[in-house]
Design a protein around this motif. Structure first.
Motif, PDB file in Angstrom:
ATOM      1  N   LEU A  59       0.832  -1.202   0.000  1.00 50.89           N
ATOM      2  CA  LEU A  59       0.000   0.000   0.000  1.00 50.89           C
ATOM      3  C   LEU A  59       0.869   1.255   0.000  1.00 50.89           C
ATOM      4  CD1 LEU A  59      -2.820   1.192   0.119  1.00 50.89           C
ATOM      5  CD2 LEU A  59      -2.672   1.087   2.618  1.00 50.89           C
ATOM      6  N   ALA A  60       1.950   1.243   0.787  1.00 47.98           N
ATOM      7  CA  ALA A  60       2.846   2.401   0.830  1.00 47.98           C
ATOM      8  C   ALA A  60       3.494   2.634  -0.532  1.00 47.98           C
ATOM      9  CB  ALA A  60       3.913   2.192   1.901  1.00 47.98           C
ATOM     10  N   LEU A  62       2.277   1.695  -3.443  1.00 44.95           N
ATOM     11  CA  LEU A  62       1.213   2.145  -4.339  1.00 44.95           C
ATOM     12  C   LEU A  62       0.915   3.622  -4.126  1.00 44.95           C
ATOM     13  CD1 LEU A  62      -0.991   1.356  -6.411  1.00 44.95           C
ATOM     14  CD2 LEU A  62      -2.490   1.005  -4.450  1.00 44.95           C
ATOM     15  N   LEU A  63       0.800   4.042  -2.877  1.00 48.97           N
ATOM     16  CA  LEU A  63       0.530   5.452  -2.596  1.00 48.97           C
ATOM     17  C   LEU A  63       1.687   6.339  -3.050  1.00 48.97           C
ATOM     18  CD1 LEU A  63      -1.200   5.345   0.900  1.00 48.97           C
ATOM     19  CD2 LEU A  63      -2.203   5.994  -1.273  1.00 48.97           C
ATOM     20  N   PHE A  64       2.911   5.890  -2.757  1.00 49.74           N
ATOM     21  CA  PHE A  64       4.074   6.676  -3.194  1.00 49.74           C
ATOM     22  C   PHE A  64       4.096   6.815  -4.710  1.00 49.74           C
ATOM     23  CE2 PHE A  64       8.430   6.936  -4.710  1.00 49.74           C
ATOM     24  CZ  PHE A  64       8.823   8.115  -4.102  1.00 49.74           C
ATOM     25  N   SER A  65       3.843   5.733  -5.424  1.00 52.44           N
ATOM     26  CA  SER A  65       3.856   5.772  -6.887  1.00 52.44           C
ATOM     27  C   SER A  65       2.777   6.708  -7.420  1.00 52.44           C
ATOM     28  CB  SER A  65       3.650   4.374  -7.462  1.00 52.44           C
ATOM     29  OG  SER A  65       4.665   3.512  -7.039  1.00 52.44           O
ATOM     30  N   ALA A  66       1.592   6.626  -6.814  1.00 46.69           N
ATOM     31  CA  ALA A  66       0.482   7.467  -7.278  1.00 46.69           C
ATOM     32  C   ALA A  66       0.752   8.937  -6.987  1.00 46.69           C
ATOM     33  CB  ALA A  66      -0.815   7.019  -6.624  1.00 46.69           C
ATOM     34  N   ILE A  67       1.282   9.214  -5.802  1.00 42.68           N
ATOM     35  CA  ILE A  67       1.516  10.617  -5.434  1.00 42.68           C
ATOM     36  C   ILE A  67       2.737  11.178  -6.164  1.00 42.68           C
ATOM     37  CG2 ILE A  67       2.110  12.120  -3.497  1.00 42.68           C
ATOM     38  CD1 ILE A  67       0.394  10.281  -1.734  1.00 42.68           C
TER      39      ILE A  67
END
Length: 163
Positions: A59-60, A62-67
């Motif tokens: 999840l971390a 995924l969030l880092f990649s998206a942000i």
């Protein structure tokens, strides 16, 4: 039981059922994601297996990649625009330098042409002046004309004798 206690139990049971529904949707979505033919090869790698075993880290990531996608995209756009502007600027600067060089060459060539014409006029004037002065003050130096005339008269006389 008092009404407040019953209300809190209902809200707890309702929030548990909502949480269970949310968990069920989440697992369904993950199963669909794992079964996707584009994602399955990635999940079969070592990193994919590790991320499956560590959902918090996944999840971390995924969030880092998206942000991080937006700032990286903005930076790449900035870099591309900068490169294009520098290439266009270089072309314009190069054209400007060629223009200035061409004007300089044109000025130098015009100067050389004027110098050549002026030098030719001066040299011809000096030649004519010196030749006339020599002919006037030193006629014996220009006797070549007289000897040419004598030779012409000799040739004419020999023709008349032959005829």
């Amino acid at each position: 039981m008092d009404a407040a206690t019953r209300g809190s139990r209902r809200s707890r049971s309702r929030s548990r059922t909502e949480l269970q529904q949310l968990w069920g949707r989440w697992t369904t979505m993950l199963e669909r994601l794992r079964d996707d033919p584009k994602v399955a090869p990635v999940l079969n790698t070592g990193i994919g297996q590790y991320l499956i075993s560590q959902p918090f880290l996944a999840l971390a990531v995924l969030l880092f990649s998206a942000i991080a996608a937006l700032p990286v995209g903005i930076f790449l756009t900035f870099a591309l625009v900068t490169i294009i502007m520098s290439v266009v600027g270089f072309v314009f600067f190069e054209a400007f330098l060629l223009f200035i060089g061409g004007l300089s060459l044109l000025c130098v060539l015009i100067g050389i042409a004027l110098f050549s014409v002026l030098a030719s006029v001066i040299i011809n004037a000096v030649y004519a002046t010196i030749f006339n002065l020599l002919g006037r003050y030193y006629p014996h130096l220009t006797k070549q004309q007289g000897s040419v005339q004598e030779k012409e008269t000799e040739i004419e006389g020999s023709r008349q004798k032959v005829a």
